[in-house]
Motif scaffolding. Structure first.
Motif, PDB file in Angstrom:
ATOM      1  N   VAL A 115     -35.857  18.374 -50.732  1.00  0.00           N
ATOM      2  CA  VAL A 115     -36.619  18.941 -51.852  1.00  0.00           C
ATOM      3  C   VAL A 115     -37.183  17.837 -52.729  1.00  0.00           C
ATOM      4  N   LEU A 116     -36.368  16.821 -53.046  1.00  0.00           N
ATOM      5  CA  LEU A 116     -36.800  15.745 -53.926  1.00  0.00           C
ATOM      6  C   LEU A 116     -37.986  14.979 -53.342  1.00  0.00           C
ATOM      7  N   GLU A 117     -38.032  14.839 -52.045  1.00  0.00           N
ATOM      8  CA  GLU A 117     -39.117  14.092 -51.405  1.00  0.00           C
ATOM      9  C   GLU A 117     -40.472  14.758 -51.583  1.00  0.00           C
ATOM     10  N   LEU A 118     -40.473  16.040 -51.950  1.00  0.00           N
ATOM     11  CA  LEU A 118     -41.721  16.754 -52.172  1.00  0.00           C
ATOM     12  C   LEU A 118     -42.232  16.616 -53.604  1.00  0.00           C
ATOM     13  N   LEU A 119     -41.446  15.999 -54.477  1.00  0.00           N
ATOM     14  CA  LEU A 119     -41.875  15.784 -55.854  1.00  0.00           C
ATOM     15  C   LEU A 119     -42.838  14.602 -55.917  1.00  0.00           C
ATOM     16  N   PRO A 120     -43.827  14.644 -56.809  1.00  0.00           N
ATOM     17  CA  PRO A 120     -44.818  13.555 -56.844  1.00  0.00           C
ATOM     18  C   PRO A 120     -44.223  12.197 -57.184  1.00  0.00           C
ATOM     19  N   VAL A 121     -43.248  12.148 -58.103  1.00  0.00           N
ATOM     20  CA  VAL A 121     -42.658  10.859 -58.473  1.00  0.00           C
ATOM     21  C   VAL A 121     -41.881  10.267 -57.305  1.00  0.00           C
ATOM     22  N   ALA A 122     -41.114  11.102 -56.602  1.00  0.00           N
ATOM     23  CA  ALA A 122     -40.354  10.626 -55.450  1.00  0.00           C
ATOM     24  C   ALA A 122     -41.282  10.153 -54.347  1.00  0.00           C
ATOM     25  N   ALA A 123     -42.354  10.912 -54.091  1.00  0.00           N
ATOM     26  CA  ALA A 123     -43.312  10.506 -53.062  1.00  0.00           C
ATOM     27  C   ALA A 123     -43.969   9.183 -53.429  1.00  0.00           C
ATOM     28  N   LEU A 124     -44.274   9.009 -54.711  1.00  0.00           N
ATOM     29  CA  LEU A 124     -44.898   7.762 -55.158  1.00  0.00           C
ATOM     30  C   LEU A 124     -43.926   6.597 -55.068  1.00  0.00           C
ATOM     31  N   ALA A 125     -42.698   6.787 -55.562  1.00  0.00           N
ATOM     32  CA  ALA A 125     -41.707   5.709 -55.541  1.00  0.00           C
ATOM     33  C   ALA A 125     -41.362   5.296 -54.112  1.00  0.00           C
ATOM     34  N   GLU A 126     -41.119   6.267 -53.258  1.00  0.00           N
ATOM     35  CA  GLU A 126     -40.770   5.957 -51.873  1.00  0.00           C
ATOM     36  C   GLU A 126     -41.953   5.347 -51.125  1.00  0.00           C
ATOM     37  N   GLY A 127     -43.141   5.835 -51.397  1.00  0.00           N
ATOM     38  CA  GLY A 127     -44.323   5.267 -50.758  1.00  0.00           C
ATOM     39  C   GLY A 127     -44.555   3.824 -51.170  1.00  0.00           C
ATOM     40  N   LEU A 128     -44.431   3.540 -52.468  1.00  0.00           N
ATOM     41  CA  LEU A 128     -44.584   2.160 -52.946  1.00  0.00           C
ATOM     42  C   LEU A 128     -43.514   1.257 -52.354  1.00  0.00           C
ATOM     43  N   ARG A 129     -42.317   1.805 -52.197  1.00  0.00           N
ATOM     44  CA  ARG A 129     -41.225   1.015 -51.626  1.00  0.00           C
ATOM     45  C   ARG A 129     -41.508   0.682 -50.154  1.00  0.00           C
ATOM     46  N   GLU A 130     -42.084   1.635 -49.438  1.00  0.00           N
ATOM     47  CA  GLU A 130     -42.382   1.397 -48.023  1.00  0.00           C
ATOM     48  C   GLU A 130     -43.402   0.276 -47.841  1.00  0.00           C
ATOM     49  N   VAL A 131     -44.386   0.189 -48.740  1.00  0.00           N
ATOM     50  CA  VAL A 131     -45.439  -0.814 -48.544  1.00  0.00           C
ATOM     51  C   VAL A 131     -45.148  -2.126 -49.255  1.00  0.00           C
ATOM     52  N   LEU A 132     -44.441  -2.087 -50.406  1.00  0.00           N
ATOM     53  CA  LEU A 132     -44.208  -3.305 -51.174  1.00  0.00           C
ATOM     54  C   LEU A 132     -42.845  -3.938 -50.922  1.00  0.00           C
ATOM     55  N   GLN A 133     -41.878  -3.140 -50.464  1.00  0.00           N
ATOM     56  CA  GLN A 133     -40.564  -3.702 -50.143  1.00  0.00           C
ATOM     57  C   GLN A 133     -40.428  -3.990 -48.652  1.00  0.00           C
ATOM     58  N   HIS A 134     -40.871  -3.042 -47.832  1.00  0.00           N
ATOM     59  CA  HIS A 134     -40.697  -3.175 -46.389  1.00  0.00           C
ATOM     60  C   HIS A 134     -41.949  -3.653 -45.664  1.00  0.00           C
ATOM     61  N   GLY A 135     -43.070  -3.729 -46.383  1.00  0.00           N
ATOM     62  CA  GLY A 135     -44.294  -4.215 -45.764  1.00  0.00           C
ATOM     63  C   GLY A 135     -44.874  -3.290 -44.717  1.00  0.00           C
ATOM     64  N   GLY A 136     -44.582  -2.016 -44.807  1.00  0.00           N
ATOM     65  CA  GLY A 136     -45.079  -1.053 -43.825  1.00  0.00           C
ATOM     66  C   GLY A 136     -46.508  -0.633 -44.103  1.00  0.00           C
ATOM     67  N   PRO A 137     -47.102   0.134 -43.179  1.00  0.00           N
ATOM     68  CA  PRO A 137     -48.464   0.643 -43.389  1.00  0.00           C
ATOM     69  C   PRO A 137     -48.472   1.762 -44.423  1.00  0.00           C
ATOM     70  N   LEU A 138     -49.656   2.189 -44.770  1.00  0.00           N
ATOM     71  CA  LEU A 138     -49.791   3.278 -45.735  1.00  0.00           C
ATOM     72  C   LEU A 138     -49.086   4.520 -45.224  1.00  0.00           C
ATOM     73  N   PRO A 139     -48.096   5.046 -45.961  1.00  0.00           N
ATOM     74  CA  PRO A 139     -47.375   6.250 -45.503  1.00  0.00           C
ATOM     75  C   PRO A 139     -48.210   7.502 -45.772  1.00  0.00           C
ATOM     76  N   TRP A 140     -48.806   8.016 -44.724  1.00  0.00           N
ATOM     77  CA  TRP A 140     -49.718   9.141 -44.886  1.00  0.00           C
ATOM     78  C   TRP A 140     -49.007  10.408 -45.343  1.00  0.00           C
ATOM     79  N   ASP A 141     -47.740  10.562 -44.989  1.00  0.00           N
ATOM     80  CA  ASP A 141     -47.021  11.748 -45.437  1.00  0.00           C
ATOM     81  C   ASP A 141     -46.825  11.729 -46.949  1.00  0.00           C
ATOM     82  N   ARG A 142     -46.507  10.547 -47.507  1.00  0.00           N
ATOM     83  CA  ARG A 142     -46.368  10.431 -48.973  1.00  0.00           C
ATOM     84  C   ARG A 142     -47.722  10.654 -49.646  1.00  0.00           C
ATOM     85  N   LEU A 143     -48.758  10.095 -49.048  1.00  0.00           N
ATOM     86  CA  LEU A 143     -50.093  10.259 -49.617  1.00  0.00           C
ATOM     87  C   LEU A 143     -50.513  11.725 -49.607  1.00  0.00           C
ATOM     88  N   ALA A 144     -50.159  12.446 -48.555  1.00  0.00           N
ATOM     89  CA  ALA A 144     -50.511  13.865 -48.469  1.00  0.00           C
ATOM     90  C   ALA A 144     -49.820  14.671 -49.567  1.00  0.00           C
TER      91      ALA A 144
END
Length: 246
Positions: A197-226
Motif C-alpha cells: 500500500v505504501l508503495e502506491l503513495l506519491p512520497v514513497a514512489a518518489l523517495a524509492e525512485g530517487l533512491r534507485e537512480v541516485l543510490q543504486h545507479g539504476g535506470p529510470l524506474p518506470w513503475d515509480r514514474l507511472a
C-alpha cells in the motif's frame, strides 16, 4: 499575470519564518542527525556515515518536495482562502487556473533552492550520488511529476477544507509520511501487505525512485514514474474541478 503572481507567491513564501522552518531547516536537520548517528536501520552500508547519507539523501529530497509542495502550500493557501485573499483575487482578471499555475511555479522555484541546499549538505557529509548525469536526469524526471502531484494535492485540500482542518491534516500527513513514506525508514522494514500500500503513495514512489537512480545507479524506474504521473493527473484534475475561492 502568471509570472507576476508567481513572483509574489515566491516572495511571500520566503518571508515566512515558519514556512522556512518546515521546508528547509527540518529536512536539513534530519539529514545531518540521521547521517551522523545510527538511529534507524538503513540497510546495507548503515554502519558508516557515507552509507547512511547514500540512503537518506534521496529520501530527504523527497521530504523537501512534500514539505514545500504539499504541506507548506496547503497551509498558506488554506489561510489565504479563510482571510479572503483568494476571494479578492477571484474578483481580479486572474482566472482560477492561472492562480493554481502561479502557485505551482512558486513551488518549483523554492524547490530548486531547497534541493540545491540539501544536495550541498549531503555532499559535505560524504554523499557520492550514483549514475552521474544520467542519474540526475532520471531524478529530475521523477521530481517534476512528484512535485506536480503533491502541489495539486495540497491545493485540493486547501481549496475544499476549512483552514483549521487543512492545518491539522497537512501537518499530520507530513509527520506520518516522514516515517511511513520511505523517507527515513526503509519500506522493507514494514510488513509486506503494508509495504504494498505504501508503495502506491506519491512520497514513497518518489523517495524509492530517487533512491534507485541516485543510490543504486539504476535506470529510470518506470513503475515509480507511472505512480507519480497518475497522482499528478488525478490531483490536478480534482483541484481544477473543486478548488473554491472562498
Amino acid at each position: 499575470m502568471i509570472a507576476a503572481q508567481a513572483a509574489l507567491e515566491t516572495r511571500m513564501l520566503l518571508r515566512h519564518g515558519e514556512q522556512l522552518l518546515l521546508t528547509v531547516i527540518i529536512p536539513t536537520l534530519l539529514l545531518v542527525l540521521f547521517s551522523a548517528v545510527r538511529i534507524i536501520d538503513t540497510g546495507d552500508g548503515g554502519d558508516t556515515v557515507a552509507g547512511r547519507v547514500a540512503f537518506l539523501a534521496p529520501g530527504v529530497l523527497a521530504l523537501a518536495v512534500l514539505s514545500t509542495a504539499f504541506t507548506g502550500q496547503a497551509i498558506s493557501t488554506g489561510f489565504e482562502r479563510r482571510y479572503g485573499v483568494l476571494k479578492r483575487l477571484g474578483a481580479s482578471p486572474l482566472p482560477r487556473w492561472a492562480l493554481l499555475t502561479a502557485k505551482s511555479a512558486s513551488v518549483a522555484v523554492t524547490l530548486v533552492l531547497q534541493i540545491t541546499l540539501l544536495s550541498a549538505v549531503a555532499l559535505a557529509l560524504g554523499w557520492s550520488p550514483a549514475g552521474g548525469v544520467a542519474g540526475w536526469a532520471a531524478a529530475l524526471a521523477l521530481l517534476v511529476p512528484g512535485a506536480a502531484a503533491l502541489s495539486a494535492l495540497g491545493l485540493l485540500m486547501a481549496g475544499t477544507l476549512r483552514a483549521e482542518a487543512t492545518l491539522a491534516a497537512a501537518n499530520l500527513i507530513f509527520v506520518l509520511l516522514m516515517f511511513g513514506g520511505g523517507v527515513v525508514v526503509p519500506l522493507e522494514n514494514f510488513p509486506e501487505a503494508v509495504r504494498t500500500v505504501l508503495e502506491l503513495l506519491p512520497v514513497a514512489a518518489l523517495a524509492e525512485g530517487l533512491r534507485e537512480v541516485l543510490q543504486h545507479g539504476g535506470p529510470l524506474p518506470w513503475d515509480r514514474l507511472a505512480v507519480l504521473a497518475a497522482w499528478a493527473v488525478a490531483c490536478t484534475a480534482a483541484a481544477a474541478r473543486w478548488f473554491r475561492w472562498e
